[in-house]
Design a protein around this motif. Sequence first.
Motif, PDB file in Angstrom:
ATOM      1  N   THR A   1       0.851  -1.188   0.000  1.00 38.46           N
ATOM      2  CA  THR A   1       0.000   0.000   0.000  1.00 38.46           C
ATOM      3  C   THR A   1       0.883   1.233   0.000  1.00 38.46           C
ATOM      4  O   THR A   1       2.022   1.215   0.450  1.00 38.46           O
ATOM      5  CB  THR A   1      -0.913   0.031   1.236  1.00 38.46           C
ATOM      6  N   THR A   2       0.323   2.335  -0.520  1.00 41.22           N
ATOM      7  CA  THR A   2       1.044   3.597  -0.532  1.00 41.22           C
ATOM      8  C   THR A   2       0.819   4.320   0.787  1.00 41.22           C
ATOM      9  O   THR A   2      -0.311   4.591   1.162  1.00 41.22           O
ATOM     10  CB  THR A   2       0.545   4.480  -1.693  1.00 41.22           C
ATOM     11  N   GLN A   3       1.878   4.621   1.482  1.00 45.14           N
ATOM     12  CA  GLN A   3       1.767   5.264   2.784  1.00 45.14           C
ATOM     13  C   GLN A   3       1.693   6.784   2.591  1.00 45.14           C
ATOM     14  O   GLN A   3       2.694   7.503   2.721  1.00 45.14           O
ATOM     15  CB  GLN A   3       2.970   4.877   3.658  1.00 45.14           C
ATOM     16  N   LEU A   4       0.486   7.271   2.255  1.00 42.44           N
ATOM     17  CA  LEU A   4       0.341   8.690   1.966  1.00 42.44           C
ATOM     18  C   LEU A   4       0.672   9.553   3.176  1.00 42.44           C
ATOM     19  O   LEU A   4       1.137  10.681   3.034  1.00 42.44           O
ATOM     20  CB  LEU A   4      -1.095   8.980   1.506  1.00 42.44           C
ATOM     21  N   GLU A   5       0.434   8.988   4.369  1.00 43.42           N
ATOM     22  CA  GLU A   5       0.665   9.799   5.553  1.00 43.42           C
ATOM     23  C   GLU A   5       2.145  10.101   5.762  1.00 43.42           C
ATOM     24  O   GLU A   5       2.511  11.002   6.515  1.00 43.42           O
ATOM     25  CB  GLU A   5       0.096   9.112   6.798  1.00 43.42           C
ATOM     26  N   THR A   6       3.014   9.340   5.068  1.00 48.27           N
ATOM     27  CA  THR A   6       4.445   9.576   5.220  1.00 48.27           C
ATOM     28  C   THR A   6       4.969  10.582   4.189  1.00 48.27           C
ATOM     29  O   THR A   6       6.118  10.983   4.260  1.00 48.27           O
ATOM     30  CB  THR A   6       5.235   8.262   5.067  1.00 48.27           C
ATOM     31  N   VAL A   7       4.111  10.951   3.222  1.00 45.74           N
ATOM     32  CA  VAL A   7       4.533  11.908   2.199  1.00 45.74           C
ATOM     33  C   VAL A   7       4.489  13.311   2.791  1.00 45.74           C
ATOM     34  O   VAL A   7       3.455  13.748   3.293  1.00 45.74           O
ATOM     35  CB  VAL A   7       3.606  11.826   0.966  1.00 45.74           C
ATOM     36  N   PRO A   8       5.592  14.038   2.783  1.00 45.96           N
ATOM     37  CA  PRO A   8       5.591  15.373   3.379  1.00 45.96           C
ATOM     38  C   PRO A   8       4.712  16.332   2.586  1.00 45.96           C
ATOM     39  O   PRO A   8       4.562  16.207   1.367  1.00 45.96           O
ATOM     40  CB  PRO A   8       7.069  15.777   3.316  1.00 45.96           C
ATOM     41  N   GLU A   9       4.119  17.284   3.296  1.00 44.68           N
ATOM     42  CA  GLU A   9       3.287  18.286   2.641  1.00 44.68           C
ATOM     43  C   GLU A   9       4.153  19.159   1.759  1.00 44.68           C
ATOM     44  O   GLU A   9       5.207  19.640   2.200  1.00 44.68           O
ATOM     45  CB  GLU A   9       2.595  19.139   3.705  1.00 44.68           C
ATOM     46  N   PRO A  10       3.751  19.376   0.497  1.00 46.98           N
ATOM     47  CA  PRO A  10       4.559  20.244  -0.374  1.00 46.98           C
ATOM     48  C   PRO A  10       4.722  21.624   0.252  1.00 46.98           C
ATOM     49  O   PRO A  10       3.815  22.139   0.906  1.00 46.98           O
ATOM     50  CB  PRO A  10       3.720  20.310  -1.655  1.00 46.98           C
ATOM     51  N   LYS A  11       5.880  22.214   0.044  1.00 49.25           N
ATOM     52  CA  LYS A  11       6.163  23.511   0.653  1.00 49.25           C
ATOM     53  C   LYS A  11       5.184  24.577   0.194  1.00 49.25           C
ATOM     54  O   LYS A  11       4.737  25.418   0.984  1.00 49.25           O
ATOM     55  CB  LYS A  11       7.599  23.924   0.319  1.00 49.25           C
ATOM     56  N   TYR A  12       4.816  24.545  -1.093  1.00 51.59           N
ATOM     57  CA  TYR A  12       3.898  25.567  -1.602  1.00 51.59           C
ATOM     58  C   TYR A  12       2.513  25.426  -0.972  1.00 51.59           C
ATOM     59  O   TYR A  12       1.793  26.401  -0.815  1.00 51.59           O
ATOM     60  CB  TYR A  12       3.812  25.504  -3.127  1.00 51.59           C
ATOM     61  N   TRP A  13       2.141  24.174  -0.596  1.00 50.70           N
ATOM     62  CA  TRP A  13       0.822  23.958   0.000  1.00 50.70           C
ATOM     63  C   TRP A  13       0.759  24.562   1.403  1.00 50.70           C
ATOM     64  O   TRP A  13      -0.249  25.169   1.789  1.00 50.70           O
ATOM     65  CB  TRP A  13       0.511  22.462   0.047  1.00 50.70           C
ATOM     66  N   HIS A  14       1.830  24.388   2.148  1.00 53.89           N
ATOM     67  CA  HIS A  14       1.890  25.026   3.471  1.00 53.89           C
ATOM     68  C   HIS A  14       1.878  26.544   3.319  1.00 53.89           C
ATOM     69  O   HIS A  14       1.187  27.247   4.065  1.00 53.89           O
ATOM     70  CB  HIS A  14       3.156  24.585   4.206  1.00 53.89           C
ATOM     71  N   LEU A  15       2.616  27.053   2.326  1.00 50.13           N
ATOM     72  CA  LEU A  15       2.630  28.495   2.093  1.00 50.13           C
ATOM     73  C   LEU A  15       1.241  28.995   1.713  1.00 50.13           C
ATOM     74  O   LEU A  15       0.835  30.080   2.124  1.00 50.13           O
ATOM     75  CB  LEU A  15       3.634  28.824   0.992  1.00 50.13           C
TER      76      LEU A  15
END
Length: 248
Positions: A3-17
């Motif tokens: 399975t793809t562990q989406l929760e381990t994928v960091p939030e893109p920097k632009y999305w936080h911005l």
Amino acid sequence: MGTTQLETVPEPKYWHLKTVLSQALDSDFSVGEVLPNERDLAARFGVARATLRQALEQLELEGRLQRRRGVGTTVAPPRVDVSTAQYAWPGTPGDTWQPVDCTSAVAPVAVARMLGTDPRDEPYTVRRIRTTHGQPVAAELLYVPAASVPELPAAAAPSGPARARVVLRELQRLGLEGQDRAVELGSARADDARELDRLPGAPVLVVTTRYFAAGRTAAVSVATYRADTCRLTFGDSGDLEITHPTPA
């Protein structure tokens, strides 16, 4: 199977911005205010201009920002409701549309079919605009056959807002028996784009409304809303009819 562990994928920097910028729009800027240039904004938030540009593009897609030709990037006004629950003739008290013009011309074939008129007929075509905070958010063409306004004064103004108001007033003499409305996503035609200060092909919501009186279709409205400034709301029933195109 893995399975793809989406929760381990960091939030893109632009999305936080984007989240930070959205909060800043609420606290530090007012509707219609022009944002500082990209260089100053990038310095203010300590990010690369490429990251900033991605965040701004996302906020524009979400309707928080508008890019206005000759002005720059501005804070967008609150979204306008496109309600499916409205039940009144156009032009009645509380109507937020502004009449612009009225002409007589051949209607699109699909409109003539809804009206049940000869495709060669020339119904009155009332053009109206809807604005918020001084900016256009929707344009409407209201098609009214002559049979719906038989008492239209011959001396009425030949065109312009005055003519449009006369047609709307005469239409309201009919007893509104009902209406139906269809909403679809479309692309702005050249005329729509010019009216709404958008580029041709920009996403729009096209709302087609049929008004019924005396057992027939008395008028048809085709309203084009900027998809980035509007949201669709439903009445108390919450009914939503989904139709599927018939395979060719």
